[in-house]
Design a protein around this motif. Structure first.
Motif, PDB file in Angstrom:
ATOM      1  N   THR A 149      10.971  32.906  36.127  1.00  0.00           N
ATOM      2  CA  THR A 149      10.000  33.986  36.074  1.00  0.00           C
ATOM      3  C   THR A 149       9.334  33.992  34.712  1.00  0.00           C
ATOM      4  O   THR A 149       9.927  33.552  33.711  1.00  0.00           O
ATOM      5  CB  THR A 149      10.676  35.343  36.342  1.00  0.00           C
ATOM      6  N   GLU A 176       7.490  36.289  31.830  1.00  0.00           N
ATOM      7  CA  GLU A 176       7.237  37.622  31.296  1.00  0.00           C
ATOM      8  C   GLU A 176       6.216  37.498  30.172  1.00  0.00           C
ATOM      9  O   GLU A 176       6.326  36.615  29.318  1.00  0.00           O
ATOM     10  CB  GLU A 176       8.523  38.249  30.779  1.00  0.00           C
ATOM     11  N   SER A 214       3.899  39.393  27.122  1.00  0.00           N
ATOM     12  CA  SER A 214       3.604  40.513  26.232  1.00  0.00           C
ATOM     13  C   SER A 214       2.218  40.279  25.644  1.00  0.00           C
ATOM     14  O   SER A 214       1.851  39.153  25.310  1.00  0.00           O
ATOM     15  CB  SER A 214       4.645  40.608  25.106  1.00  0.00           C
ATOM     16  N   GLN A 232      -2.419  36.830  31.970  1.00  0.00           N
ATOM     17  CA  GLN A 232      -1.368  37.057  32.952  1.00  0.00           C
ATOM     18  C   GLN A 232      -0.791  35.701  33.307  1.00  0.00           C
ATOM     19  O   GLN A 232      -1.493  34.688  33.242  1.00  0.00           O
ATOM     20  CB  GLN A 232      -1.913  37.755  34.201  1.00  0.00           C
ATOM     21  N   SER A 269       2.212  33.438  35.898  1.00  0.00           N
ATOM     22  CA  SER A 269       3.207  33.355  36.974  1.00  0.00           C
ATOM     23  C   SER A 269       3.815  31.957  36.936  1.00  0.00           C
ATOM     24  O   SER A 269       3.105  30.967  36.725  1.00  0.00           O
ATOM     25  CB  SER A 269       2.567  33.622  38.336  1.00  0.00           C
ATOM     26  N   ARG A 303       9.333  29.497  25.462  1.00  0.00           N
ATOM     27  CA  ARG A 303       8.471  30.563  24.942  1.00  0.00           C
ATOM     28  C   ARG A 303       7.170  29.932  24.486  1.00  0.00           C
ATOM     29  O   ARG A 303       7.162  28.873  23.843  1.00  0.00           O
ATOM     30  CB  ARG A 303       9.145  31.294  23.787  1.00  0.00           C
ATOM     31  N   SER A 317      -1.158  36.611  23.381  1.00  0.00           N
ATOM     32  CA  SER A 317      -0.077  36.940  24.312  1.00  0.00           C
ATOM     33  C   SER A 317       1.085  35.991  24.065  1.00  0.00           C
ATOM     34  O   SER A 317       0.895  34.841  23.643  1.00  0.00           O
ATOM     35  CB  SER A 317      -0.525  36.816  25.778  1.00  0.00           C
ATOM     36  N   ILE A 332       4.343  34.354  26.133  1.00  0.00           N
ATOM     37  CA  ILE A 332       4.891  34.131  27.478  1.00  0.00           C
ATOM     38  C   ILE A 332       6.321  33.625  27.334  1.00  0.00           C
ATOM     39  O   ILE A 332       6.574  32.650  26.621  1.00  0.00           O
ATOM     40  CB  ILE A 332       4.039  33.114  28.260  1.00  0.00           C
ATOM     41  N   SER A 333       7.225  34.281  28.030  1.00  0.00           N
ATOM     42  CA  SER A 333       8.625  33.867  28.029  1.00  0.00           C
ATOM     43  C   SER A 333       8.994  33.454  29.451  1.00  0.00           C
ATOM     44  O   SER A 333       8.972  34.280  30.372  1.00  0.00           O
ATOM     45  CB  SER A 333       9.522  35.014  27.554  1.00  0.00           C
ATOM     46  N   THR A 390      11.852  32.279  31.845  1.00  0.00           N
ATOM     47  CA  THR A 390      13.314  32.298  31.930  1.00  0.00           C
ATOM     48  C   THR A 390      13.747  32.137  33.374  1.00  0.00           C
ATOM     49  O   THR A 390      12.949  32.296  34.308  1.00  0.00           O
ATOM     50  CB  THR A 390      13.892  33.623  31.387  1.00  0.00           C
ATOM     51  N   ASP A 414      15.149  33.066  36.856  1.00  0.00           N
ATOM     52  CA  ASP A 414      14.982  34.313  37.607  1.00  0.00           C
ATOM     53  C   ASP A 414      16.345  34.787  38.119  1.00  0.00           C
ATOM     54  O   ASP A 414      16.670  34.645  39.302  1.00  0.00           O
ATOM     55  CB  ASP A 414      14.020  34.092  38.769  1.00  0.00           C
TER      56      ASP A 414
END
Length: 460
Positions: free
Chosen positions: A74, A76, A78, A83, A85, A94, A250, A252-253, A255, A257
């Motif tokens: 997934t 995530e 910040s 955005q 996916s 990261r 931004s 993006i991490s 990791t 799921d």
């Protein structure tokens, strides 16, 4: 002498009532058979409940036995610049993303027309559209006597126009504005011959065309500069789709799921406990009400419970070490249900996710717990399984009982017919006897009267 047509007329006895009582007594022979049929039907319904619960349990095992579940990741994000996916090919990591500008579409606005009802093209023709990428160049057919609105509609109806047309009023007249359907520099519309098409029909002050070129998106991922004609970036980070939102930063991490794995384990526990609750309800004896479950002591249910319990109790060998349910945060309670320790499961997922995957889904050489349970469940639900065998046996018993019921009904009908015939004969015979008795009484009375009269005459 007339025949007797209704029971009791000849004898004066309530033979109809007596025959009804005898018929009711005979019909009672059917009650035990009907009760046995009902009992078998209740058992079949109970087996159906277990089949449904076992099937639901099997579905949860299918999810837990899917290797892709443990490979899912997934993303995530910040920051509001992008955005993201993550797909199955993404690897944990990261990523720092800087968006300089997003990709935009181009605009081109034509010269003015004074009024919307002005005929732009009396004879019709073609409106030429030119693009930065000349492979997009296209001519739109314009009908004769077309107004500005007709030109707009013709462009929008042409699937190869590569632009969307609209009309704007700039305070002095109406203009046709074209926006490229694609973003980026190469999709920019660069020119149109609208003035030639509408020659002589433009406003007195037509003004100049107004063009705004589209631009490519500019961004960097971990310091690597990237240019894209669209705001959908598919190949900057392997397995991760980026959608640019606005200039900015931004993080993006990506990791594993673990939430999906935890959800699958929870579903497995809940469906097993629902199955256990169903079997308990159907096999329990209610001491207060004195009622036994329809499958109390049933061998098929015992087979199901022991088969699943044996698999749950067995451990998994991984790298020469034995893993147990407790290592995954699972345990069998005293009442036979499964309990889940979420903290223990989360710790196992964090410390050794591969061990969790191996425990439930196994590997190329051997099946894990979910795989073994899934095979067991499929066998139990198969046409050769314990449940189907019990259902077939119950259905066969019902068929046999229904045949017995039909034979008994026929026997009862024959018995009642025999009784009715015998009663009719009895009624007829007693009627005849009564008539004979009446006749003899009359004769005797007649004889007695004659003798008495002769004697008195002699005396006189």
């Amino acid at each position: 002498m007339s025949s007797i047509t209704s029971l009791g007329i000849g004898s004066g006895l309530d033979l109809n009532g007596l025959l009804g009582q005898m018929q009711e007594a005979e019909q009672a022979k059917l009650d035990p058979i009907a009760q046995q049929v009902e009992s078998q039907q209740v058992q079949i319904s109970a087996y159906g409940e277990i089949q449904s619960a076992l099937s639901t349990f099997g579905d949860s095992l299918g999810n837990l036995n899917d290797p892709s579940l443990y490979q899912s990741v997934t993303a995530e994000v910040s920051g509001g610049a992008v955005q993201a996916s993550a797909g199955p090919e993404a690897s944990p990591g990261r990523f720092e993303v800087e968006v300089g500008n997003t990709a935009t579409a181009s605009n081109l606005t034509s010269e003015r027309v004074a009024d919307l009802d002005t005929i732009v093209s009396k004879d019709g023709g073609e409106l030429q559209l030119s693009f930065e990428d000349d492979s997009l160049d296209h001519a739109v057919a314009i009908a004769a006597d077309s107004t500005l609105e007709d030109v707009r509609d013709a462009i929008n109806a042409d699937p190869d126009a590569s632009v969307n047309a609209s009309i704007v009023f700039d305070g002095e007249g109406h203009r046709l504005t074209l926006m490229s359907q694609g973003t980026g520099e190469q999709a920019s519309i660069t020119g149109t011959d609208f003035a030639d098409l509408a020659a002589g029909n433009l406003a007195d002050d037509p003004g100049d065309t107004v063009a705004q070129a589209g631009q490519d998106a500019n961004l960097s991922v971990n310091g690597i500069d990237i240019t894209s004609p669209t705001n959908q970036i598919e190949d900057a980070i392997q397995g991760v789709s980026l959608t640019l939102q606005e200039p900015g930063s931004s993080e993006i991490s990506v990791t594993q799921d673990t939430g999906s794995i935890r959800e699958a384990v929870t579903g497995f526990v809940e469906s097993y406990n629902e199955l256990k609750g169903t079997t308990d309800r159907l096999t329990d004896f209610n001491g207060e009400e004195g009622e036994a479950g329809p499958l109390i002591g049933d061998s098929a249910v015992r087979t199901i419970e022991s088969s699943l319990r044996n698999e749950l109790s067995a451990g998994e060998m991984q790298d020469g070490e034995l893993s147990l349910l407790s290592d995954m945060g699972l345990s069998l309670s005293v009442d036979g249900t499964l309990a889940l320790d979420g903290q223990q499961l989360d710790a196992s997922l964090a410390n050794d996710p591969d061990a969790v995957a191996g425990f439930f889904a196994g590997n190329d050489e051997s099946a894990g717990l979910a795989g073994r349970l899934e095979s067991t469940t499929e066998q139990l639900l198969s046409s050769n399984g314990a449940l189907e065998g019990s259902i077939n046996s119950a259905e066969n018993r019902i068929d046999s009982l229904e045949e017995r019921f039909e034979r008994t009904e026929q026997s009862i009908d024959q018995t009642i017919d025999r009784y009715r015939t015998q009663f009719q004969q009895l009624d007829s015979m007693m009627g005849q006897m009564q008539q004979t008795s009446n006749y003899l009484t009359e004769q005797l009375n007649g004889l007695g009267g004659g003798q008495g009269g002769g004697g008195m005459g002699g005396m006189m």
